[in-house]
Write an enzyme that holds these catalytic residues in place. Sequence first.
Site, mmCIF file in Angstrom:
data_model
loop_
_atom_site.group_PDB
_atom_site.id
_atom_site.type_symbol
_atom_site.label_atom_id
_atom_site.label_comp_id
_atom_site.label_asym_id
_atom_site.label_seq_id
_atom_site.Cartn_x
_atom_site.Cartn_y
_atom_site.Cartn_z
ATOM 1 C CB ILE A 12 44.726 -29.854 -28.171
ATOM 2 C CG1 ILE A 12 43.419 -30.275 -28.841
ATOM 3 C CG2 ILE A 12 44.434 -29.361 -26.748
ATOM 4 C CD1 ILE A 12 42.713 -31.400 -28.117
ATOM 5 C CG HIS A 13 49.029 -25.337 -28.919
ATOM 6 N ND1 HIS A 13 49.604 -24.128 -28.664
ATOM 7 C CD2 HIS A 13 48.119 -25.123 -29.887
ATOM 8 C CE1 HIS A 13 49.088 -23.217 -29.475
ATOM 9 N NE2 HIS A 13 48.183 -23.791 -30.220
ATOM 10 N N GLY A 14 49.032 -25.410 -25.525
ATOM 11 C CA GLY A 14 48.854 -24.480 -24.413
ATOM 12 C C GLY A 14 47.856 -23.362 -24.664
#
Lengths: 164, 137
Positions: A12-14
């Site tokens: 999960i990231h930007g």
Amino acid sequence: MIAQLRIDDRLIHGQVALVWTKELDTPGIVVANDNAASNEMVQMTLKMATPTGKKLLIRSVDEAIKVFNNPKGKGMRMFALTNNVADALKIAQNVDDIDGINVANVGRFADNSEGETHQVGSTLMLSDSELAALKELVKLDTPVFQQVVPSNQKASIASMLKNK
Amino acid sequence: MNKILIASHGHLASGIQSSLDILTGLGKEVSVIDAYVDDRDYTKDIKTFVEDLHGKTGVIFTDLLGGSVNQKVMLEVAQQKNIFVITGTNLAIVLSVALSTDSVTKESLQELIAASQVQLVEVSHDDTNLSDDSFLE
């Protein structure tokens, strides 16, 4: 059902948290990763990255497969994440209800202990075993593509793998 | 997408554009002004952005309240009711506005700004993990 299974070594990231959960309209995010399932620090960073209002489930790959096959989840749009191709292949071989598999970012943080990597497109750096897993993945019935962010066109992984 | 101009002292504006592009692919959709990196009179670029809006809603992000870039922007938009100016810009607020599917209003911007503040991040021992059942509910 899995609205999208995304292979992304950043989990999960930007790009995922902000952009894809909105695009796919998925209320639930499932991180299928053995390390994350047993590491509290990794769990903390994943919780931090989860957008407000989205549910997060962190499970080992085997436990995640049980969740995906749970009849209670049939009507729920889930966004599934693995950080490597082999884990995604295992899920795809054991779960029927997957709309598409997005091979987004792979290999940047890998330990490269297997030696030389195979560059596929600009964001996939695959070891021998990851390349073999990807070749298996494209043989399945589910569409396998690359689309890092929604404004990119979907690129077929099968055609990216030609001559590899 | 809402029309966006980012204006800063130096390369912060194009830097935010680069980050926006990596995260969303929308970098080309925003206008930027990197002021004072050369001799260019950037007030012309502000005017061009304002004119190109043709009265439609636009958002201008500046770096510092009271800084010269913010002052020049305020002078250009003083008569424009369709343009919102946001200062103290960070990546979070630019992302929120760029990804906002509705045309922004003063109220919606205030909500987005409230959710985009700088903050101190501390290690938290939040061990509230969902069960399969509560996740699938």
